[in-house]
Design a protein around this motif. Structure first.
Motif, mmCIF file in Angstrom:
data_model
loop_
_atom_site.group_PDB
_atom_site.id
_atom_site.type_symbol
_atom_site.label_atom_id
_atom_site.label_comp_id
_atom_site.label_asym_id
_atom_site.label_seq_id
_atom_site.Cartn_x
_atom_site.Cartn_y
_atom_site.Cartn_z
ATOM 1 N N ARG A 40 -9.391 0.259 -15.365
ATOM 2 C CA ARG A 40 -9.002 0.327 -16.790
ATOM 3 C C ARG A 40 -7.547 0.769 -16.950
ATOM 4 O O ARG A 40 -6.813 0.279 -17.801
ATOM 5 C CB ARG A 40 -9.919 1.290 -17.543
ATOM 6 N N GLN A 41 -7.174 1.679 -16.086
ATOM 7 C CA GLN A 41 -5.793 2.158 -16.104
ATOM 8 C C GLN A 41 -4.834 1.006 -15.738
ATOM 9 O O GLN A 41 -3.791 0.826 -16.374
ATOM 10 C CB GLN A 41 -5.662 3.295 -15.078
ATOM 11 N N ARG A 42 -5.250 0.213 -14.749
ATOM 12 C CA ARG A 42 -4.391 -0.922 -14.328
ATOM 13 C C ARG A 42 -4.276 -1.954 -15.450
ATOM 14 O O ARG A 42 -3.235 -2.539 -15.666
ATOM 15 C CB ARG A 42 -4.936 -1.562 -13.044
ATOM 16 N N LYS A 77 -3.189 16.643 -2.481
ATOM 17 C CA LYS A 77 -3.350 16.847 -1.045
ATOM 18 C C LYS A 77 -3.895 15.575 -0.388
ATOM 19 O O LYS A 77 -3.325 15.065 0.578
ATOM 20 C CB LYS A 77 -4.300 18.026 -0.792
ATOM 21 N N GLN A 78 -4.965 15.053 -0.980
ATOM 22 C CA GLN A 78 -5.598 13.856 -0.424
ATOM 23 C C GLN A 78 -4.620 12.670 -0.450
ATOM 24 O O GLN A 78 -4.518 11.914 0.517
ATOM 25 C CB GLN A 78 -6.876 13.584 -1.245
ATOM 26 N N VAL A 79 -3.878 12.524 -1.534
ATOM 27 C CA VAL A 79 -2.940 11.392 -1.643
ATOM 28 C C VAL A 79 -1.833 11.522 -0.594
ATOM 29 O O VAL A 79 -1.538 10.571 0.135
ATOM 30 C CB VAL A 79 -2.338 11.310 -3.068
ATOM 31 N N LEU A 80 -1.253 12.697 -0.472
ATOM 32 C CA LEU A 80 -0.144 12.849 0.483
ATOM 33 C C LEU A 80 -0.625 12.685 1.921
ATOM 34 O O LEU A 80 0.045 12.060 2.740
ATOM 35 C CB LEU A 80 0.568 14.193 0.288
ATOM 36 N N ALA A 125 7.226 14.940 -22.751
ATOM 37 C CA ALA A 125 7.736 13.825 -21.939
ATOM 38 C C ALA A 125 7.015 12.532 -22.335
ATOM 39 O O ALA A 125 7.573 11.439 -22.228
ATOM 40 C CB ALA A 125 7.524 14.101 -20.457
ATOM 41 N N LEU A 126 5.769 12.676 -22.812
ATOM 42 C CA LEU A 126 4.990 11.494 -23.172
ATOM 43 C C LEU A 126 5.642 10.711 -24.314
ATOM 44 O O LEU A 126 5.381 9.526 -24.475
ATOM 45 C CB LEU A 126 3.554 11.882 -23.539
ATOM 46 N N ILE A 127 6.497 11.362 -25.112
ATOM 47 C CA ILE A 127 7.206 10.644 -26.182
ATOM 48 C C ILE A 127 8.725 10.688 -25.978
ATOM 49 O O ILE A 127 9.493 10.472 -26.916
ATOM 50 C CB ILE A 127 6.840 11.184 -27.587
HETATM 51 N N1 LIG Z 1 0.644 14.689 -18.967
HETATM 52 C C1 LIG Z 1 1.691 15.498 -19.046
HETATM 53 O O1 LIG Z 1 2.337 15.642 -20.063
HETATM 54 C C2 LIG Z 1 2.152 16.302 -17.858
HETATM 55 C C3 LIG Z 1 2.993 17.386 -18.049
HETATM 56 C C4 LIG Z 1 3.402 18.123 -16.927
HETATM 57 C C5 LIG Z 1 2.997 17.744 -15.652
HETATM 58 N N2 LIG Z 1 2.184 16.676 -15.523
HETATM 59 C C6 LIG Z 1 1.763 16.310 -14.170
HETATM 60 O O2 LIG Z 1 1.804 14.927 -14.002
HETATM 61 C C7 LIG Z 1 0.768 14.542 -13.134
HETATM 62 C C8 LIG Z 1 0.043 13.352 -13.743
HETATM 63 O O3 LIG Z 1 -0.507 13.750 -14.989
HETATM 64 P P1 LIG Z 1 -1.111 12.675 -16.007
HETATM 65 O O4 LIG Z 1 -1.300 13.376 -17.289
HETATM 66 O O5 LIG Z 1 -0.311 11.426 -15.952
HETATM 67 O O6 LIG Z 1 -2.544 12.434 -15.309
HETATM 68 P P2 LIG Z 1 -3.513 11.213 -15.496
HETATM 69 O O7 LIG Z 1 -3.305 10.549 -16.806
HETATM 70 O O8 LIG Z 1 -4.887 11.685 -15.107
HETATM 71 O O9 LIG Z 1 -3.016 10.183 -14.377
HETATM 72 C C9 LIG Z 1 -3.249 10.327 -13.019
HETATM 73 C C10 LIG Z 1 -3.688 8.953 -12.508
HETATM 74 O O10 LIG Z 1 -3.710 8.987 -11.068
HETATM 75 C C11 LIG Z 1 -4.856 8.267 -10.669
HETATM 76 N N3 LIG Z 1 -5.260 8.622 -9.308
HETATM 77 C C12 LIG Z 1 -6.212 9.507 -8.909
HETATM 78 N N4 LIG Z 1 -6.307 9.501 -7.569
HETATM 79 C C13 LIG Z 1 -5.409 8.606 -7.107
HETATM 80 C C14 LIG Z 1 -5.049 8.156 -5.826
HETATM 81 N N5 LIG Z 1 -5.656 8.618 -4.744
HETATM 82 N N6 LIG Z 1 -4.085 7.222 -5.717
HETATM 83 C C15 LIG Z 1 -3.459 6.739 -6.812
HETATM 84 N N7 LIG Z 1 -3.758 7.126 -8.058
HETATM 85 C C16 LIG Z 1 -4.723 8.052 -8.215
HETATM 86 C C17 LIG Z 1 -5.881 8.644 -11.686
HETATM 87 O O11 LIG Z 1 -6.967 7.737 -11.641
HETATM 88 P P3 LIG Z 1 -8.435 8.298 -12.027
HETATM 89 O O12 LIG Z 1 -8.407 8.490 -13.496
HETATM 90 O O13 LIG Z 1 -9.349 7.209 -11.561
HETATM 91 O O14 LIG Z 1 -8.608 9.599 -11.278
HETATM 92 C C18 LIG Z 1 -5.079 8.547 -12.977
HETATM 93 O O15 LIG Z 1 -5.050 7.227 -13.473
HETATM 94 C C19 LIG Z 1 -0.149 15.744 -12.953
HETATM 95 O O16 LIG Z 1 -0.012 16.239 -11.639
HETATM 96 C C20 LIG Z 1 0.337 16.743 -13.946
HETATM 97 O O17 LIG Z 1 0.328 18.062 -13.413
HETATM 98 C C21 LIG Z 1 1.732 15.962 -16.586
#
Ligand SMILES: NC(=O)c1ccc[n+]([C@@H]2O[C@H](COP(=O)([O-])OP(=O)(O)OC[C@H]3O[C@@H](n4cnc5c(N)ncnc54)[C@H](OP(=O)(O)O)[C@@H]3O)[C@@H](O)[C@H]2O)c1
Length: 275
Positions: A40-42, A77-80, A125-127
């Motif tokens: 769905r994300q893709r 951790k798992q990804v890296l 950052a989202l906007i």
């Molecule tokens: N959102 C913000 O404003 C914000 C602010 C500060 C910091 N951050 C940091 O930014 C990072 C991402 O946040 P986000 O809000 O973008 O999270 P998110 O919307 O949950 O996006 C993360 C994505 O990575 C996918 N994923 C999980 N495991 C994976 C793998 N092994 N290989 C590739 N992709 C994988 C997830 O898929 P699934 O849904 O299937 O797990 C999800 O689509 C976080 O570490 C967070 O700490 C975010």
């Protein structure tokens, strides 16, 4: 910078904002790849962005210049570990935007001397109104610092710190900070309604006042304290409110709240990393 190949591992909200920002700044979509296991994300990504989208992390990072890992902290951790044999430390830069994961833990998981930049962004950052602070490890070259800077500037303002420990303070200020302001806004909207203003007017007045105050402080040569003094006349309404706040020890309360966030940031980093 504009001709570097960029990979995003994890295509969630943050990666989408960054890709959106880069494309809005005329970055060539052919140079951007993103991988995500979630179909769905893709789909969402392919609706919005003409970039290469895959579920295969290894195809995503192959021969790119910059790899940004945009997965949740608990997945880092798992990804890296899964990527580590395929990384090219001599030519690739790794950027992590995961909150709270320390470079020493990431370096242990990748198990090679890769240039690594850790970023602490925040939700605006989202906007495109983010405030991100970056820290580079000793393997990062100047040209790579510039690349990271350009990528993060696609979603807001950036600053660098030389000492990684300062990222805990950054977390307590700008990382968690939007929520402090949301709470303040919430309280003011409720107070407006309790004093007879209708909900819509209450919300609009409070949000425009918050925005106006932030813009005024940002564009002014005066400090926040001087601006406050300017609008506080003796025995006036603002003074009555501010005196009440001071008597209620607002400064001590906010300082302690920020200290609690910083302490929790340190604790989380230890929990997410390894002893
Ligand atoms: N959102 C913000 O404003 C914000 C602010 C500060 C910091 N951050 C940091 O930014 C990072 C991402 O946040 P986000 O809000 O973008 O999270 P998110 O919307 O949950 O996006 C993360 C994505 O990575 C996918 N994923 C999980 N495991 C994976 C793998 N092994 N290989 C590739 N992709 C994988 C997830 O898929 P699934 O849904 O299937 O797990 C999800 O689509 C976080 O570490 C967070 O700490 C975010």
């Amino acid at each position: 910078m504009m001709n570097r190949k960029l990979a995003f591992v994890g295509g969630g909200s943050m990666a989408q904002s960054m890709i959106g920002g880069l494309l809005a700044n005329d970055y060539d979509p052919e140079l951007i790849r993103v991988s995500d296991p979630d179909a769905r994300q893709r789909e969402a990504l392919s609706r919005d962005f003409p970039v290469m989208i895959t579920e295969d992390n290894l195809a995503c990072i192959d021969s790119v210049d910059v790899i940004t890992t945009a997965v949740k902290p608990q997945n880092m951790k798992q990804v890296l570990i899964s990527l580590h044999q395929y990384l090219k430390p001599s030519s690739q830069l790794l950027i992590s935007i995961a909150a709270g994961i320390r470079t020493k833990d990431m370096m242990r998981w990748v198990d090679c001397d890769i240039p690594l930049i850790r970023v602490m962004p925040n939700t605006p950052a989202l906007i495109g109104y983010g405030a991100s602070v970056l820290f580079a490890n000793q393997n990062v070259r100047l040209s790579q610092k510039n690349m990271a800077q350009n990528i993060m500037q696609a979603v807001g303002e950036i600053a660098w710190v030389e000492n990684e420990d300062l990222l805990d303070a950054v977390t307590g200020i700008s990382g968690s900070g939007p929520a402090y302001f949301f709470r303040f806004i919430e309280i003011m909207i409720n107070a407006a309604q309790k004093n007879g203003l209708d909900p819509e007017l209450s919300k609009n007045l409070v949000l425009q006042t918050a925005l106006g105050a932030a813009q005024l402080a940002k564009n002014s040569n005066l400090s926040a304290g001087e601006l406050r003094e300017q609008v506080t006349s003796k025995r006036g309404t603002t003074e009555a409110a501010l005196n009440f706040m001071e008597n209620s020890r607002i400064e001590a309360v906010l300082e302690d709240a920020i200290s609690a966030a910083i302490a929790r940031s340190k604790e989380l980093a230890s929990e997410l990393g390894e002893k």
